[in-house]
Design a protein around this motif. Structure first.
Motif, mmCIF file in Angstrom:
data_model
loop_
_atom_site.group_PDB
_atom_site.id
_atom_site.type_symbol
_atom_site.label_atom_id
_atom_site.label_comp_id
_atom_site.label_asym_id
_atom_site.label_seq_id
_atom_site.Cartn_x
_atom_site.Cartn_y
_atom_site.Cartn_z
ATOM 1 N N LEU A 125 0.822 -1.204 0.000
ATOM 2 C CA LEU A 125 0.000 0.000 0.000
ATOM 3 C C LEU A 125 0.858 1.256 0.000
ATOM 4 N N ILE A 126 0.274 2.325 -0.520
ATOM 5 C CA ILE A 126 0.753 3.680 -0.270
ATOM 6 C C ILE A 126 -0.338 4.368 0.545
ATOM 7 N N LEU A 127 -0.005 4.842 1.734
ATOM 8 C CA LEU A 127 -0.966 5.543 2.578
ATOM 9 C C LEU A 127 -0.649 7.024 2.564
ATOM 10 N N ILE A 128 -1.610 7.830 2.136
ATOM 11 C CA ILE A 128 -1.434 9.278 2.081
ATOM 12 C C ILE A 128 -2.260 9.900 3.184
ATOM 13 N N ASP A 129 -1.591 10.508 4.151
ATOM 14 C CA ASP A 129 -2.267 11.121 5.293
ATOM 15 C C ASP A 129 -2.096 12.637 5.195
ATOM 16 N N SER A 130 -3.203 13.333 4.951
ATOM 17 C CA SER A 130 -3.162 14.782 4.752
ATOM 18 C C SER A 130 -3.553 15.503 6.029
ATOM 19 N N GLY A 131 -2.587 16.110 6.664
ATOM 20 C CA GLY A 131 -2.824 16.889 7.879
ATOM 21 C C GLY A 131 -1.908 18.084 7.886
ATOM 22 N N THR A 132 -1.321 18.400 9.034
ATOM 23 C CA THR A 132 -0.352 19.480 9.105
ATOM 24 C C THR A 132 0.784 19.211 8.129
ATOM 25 N N ALA A 133 1.243 17.962 8.094
ATOM 26 C CA ALA A 133 2.136 17.481 7.044
ATOM 27 C C ALA A 133 1.366 16.472 6.200
ATOM 28 N N THR A 134 1.818 16.270 4.976
ATOM 29 C CA THR A 134 1.251 15.218 4.140
ATOM 30 C C THR A 134 2.284 14.105 4.056
ATOM 31 N N THR A 135 1.929 12.934 4.583
ATOM 32 C CA THR A 135 2.862 11.809 4.586
ATOM 33 C C THR A 135 2.440 10.780 3.559
ATOM 34 N N PRO A 152 5.168 19.185 3.235
ATOM 35 C CA PRO A 152 4.333 20.156 3.957
ATOM 36 C C PRO A 152 2.854 19.944 3.631
ATOM 37 N N GLY A 153 2.006 20.147 4.608
ATOM 38 C CA GLY A 153 0.567 20.012 4.389
ATOM 39 C C GLY A 153 0.010 21.172 3.585
ATOM 40 N N ILE A 154 -1.168 20.974 3.036
ATOM 41 C CA ILE A 154 -1.767 21.992 2.175
ATOM 42 C C ILE A 154 -2.070 23.276 2.947
ATOM 43 N N ASN A 155 -2.466 23.150 4.220
ATOM 44 C CA ASN A 155 -2.721 24.356 5.012
ATOM 45 C C ASN A 155 -1.445 25.145 5.270
ATOM 46 N N ALA A 219 -6.075 7.156 0.882
ATOM 47 C CA ALA A 219 -5.936 8.492 1.472
ATOM 48 C C ALA A 219 -6.742 8.601 2.755
ATOM 49 N N THR A 220 -6.178 9.288 3.728
ATOM 50 C CA THR A 220 -6.860 9.546 4.984
ATOM 51 C C THR A 220 -6.422 10.911 5.492
ATOM 52 N N GLY A 221 -6.914 11.299 6.667
ATOM 53 C CA GLY A 221 -6.512 12.582 7.234
ATOM 54 C C GLY A 221 -7.570 13.654 7.079
ATOM 55 N N GLY A 222 -7.357 14.753 7.805
ATOM 56 C CA GLY A 222 -8.373 15.799 7.917
ATOM 57 C C GLY A 222 -8.785 16.464 6.630
ATOM 58 N N VAL A 223 -7.862 16.610 5.668
ATOM 59 C CA VAL A 223 -8.213 17.326 4.436
ATOM 60 C C VAL A 223 -8.206 16.413 3.214
ATOM 61 N N ALA A 224 -8.076 15.109 3.413
ATOM 62 C CA ALA A 224 -8.007 14.184 2.279
ATOM 63 C C ALA A 224 -9.262 14.249 1.419
ATOM 64 N N SER A 225 -10.412 14.475 2.046
ATOM 65 C CA SER A 225 -11.672 14.480 1.292
ATOM 66 C C SER A 225 -11.714 15.590 0.243
ATOM 67 N N LEU A 226 -10.878 16.621 0.401
ATOM 68 C CA LEU A 226 -10.824 17.698 -0.585
ATOM 69 C C LEU A 226 -10.468 17.176 -1.972
ATOM 70 N N PHE A 227 -9.687 16.111 -2.011
ATOM 71 C CA PHE A 227 -9.159 15.629 -3.284
ATOM 72 C C PHE A 227 -9.987 14.500 -3.888
#
Length: 259
Positions: A125-135, A152-155, A219-227
């Motif tokens: 898997l590749i797990l993309i976690d979008s938060g303060t940083a994007t991992t 760096p995260g999108i915010n 994809a997971t994390g607070g802003v992942a749904s944006l994409f």
């Protein structure tokens, strides 16, 4: 009742599991100075709205990337819940092989996501976690954590534009109607939003090429749904991936009480 606490740099999620399902979730801004007493008052009020009390909680697991907050969260569990909490990275068995040069450097959130992702989707898997940083984290075919990268995260990018450029306003993240902006705000939104889509797509492609095997991207994390809907490179969006991982860790340590 299990209380799972997932703390990132920006937000902290408290979730309750009754042994069969998640029954409540609450989110608060992460504040390293918040005391155990303040957490207890806040949590007591939210539980009261659900006709529950602190006494209903008999287990607790904490995953935090903010070391200075762990002391207060642990005291919350000890003093108000009357339980000794499981703290990811300190006193729990994760049951995952960490294949990086310095395993102690792997963030708790990244390991928890790896466990939750492999449990549901298998590997690699590749797990993309979008938060303060994007991992971007790689999970092997057998569930092992194989490293990844941190961007760096999108915010943070949005804040940097506003802070470093005197004439650029503070704006909200949004998906613009056009890639080519016809005004300053639209140009900023397009650059940040579509720039991040390009970042995500480009890094997924490079990781897959280097890994040399088919990989799902989750994809997971607070802003992942944006994409969601903006790229075909991501196979699934799973906002509860971290909670799935925390629940599995509790199971692996024989602490999950079922109804």
């Amino acid at each position: 009742m299990l209380l799972a606490v997932e703390q990132g740099n920006t937000n902290t999620t408290f979730a309750l599991h009754d042994g069969a399902r998640w029954i409540a979730q609450w989110r608060t801004a992460t504040d390293p100075a918040r005391t155990a007493d303040e957490y207890a008052v806040w949590l007591h009020q939210l539980l009261s709205m659900q006709q529950m009390t602190l006494g209903a909680i008999d287990d607790c697991i904490i995953s935090s990337v903010v070391p200075q907050s762990v002391f207060n969260l642990r005291n919350l569990a000890r003093r108000y819940l009357k339980v000794e909490p499981m703290v990811v990275g300190e006193n729990v068995e994760l049951g995952i092989d960490i294949r990086i040069d310095k395993p102690s450097e792997a963030g708790a959130d990244r390991l928890v996501n790896a466990i939750g992702g492999f449990l549901k989707y298998g590997g690699p898997l590749i797990l993309i976690d979008s938060g303060t940083a994007t991992t971007f984290d790689v999970v092997g075919a057998d569930g092992g954590f194989e490293g990844g990268l941190i961007a760096p995260g999108i915010n943070l990018s949005m804040q940097a534009l506003h802070s470093a450029a005197a004439r650029l306003p503070r704006i909200a993240i949004a998906r613009p109607a056009h890639v080519i902006g016809r005004g300053t705000v639209e140009a900023m939104q397009s650059g940040v939003f579509w720039g991040y889509v390009a970042l995500i797509e480009g890094l997924i492609d490079r990781i897959r090429a280097e890994y040399g095997a088919p990989m799902q991207a989750i994809a997971t994390g607070g802003v992942a749904s944006l994409f969601e809907g903006a790229t075909t490179r991501i196979d699934a969006f799973d906002p509860e991936l971290t909670l799935k991982g925390l629940l599995e860790i509790v199971r692996r340590n024989g602490k999950l009480r079922t109804r």
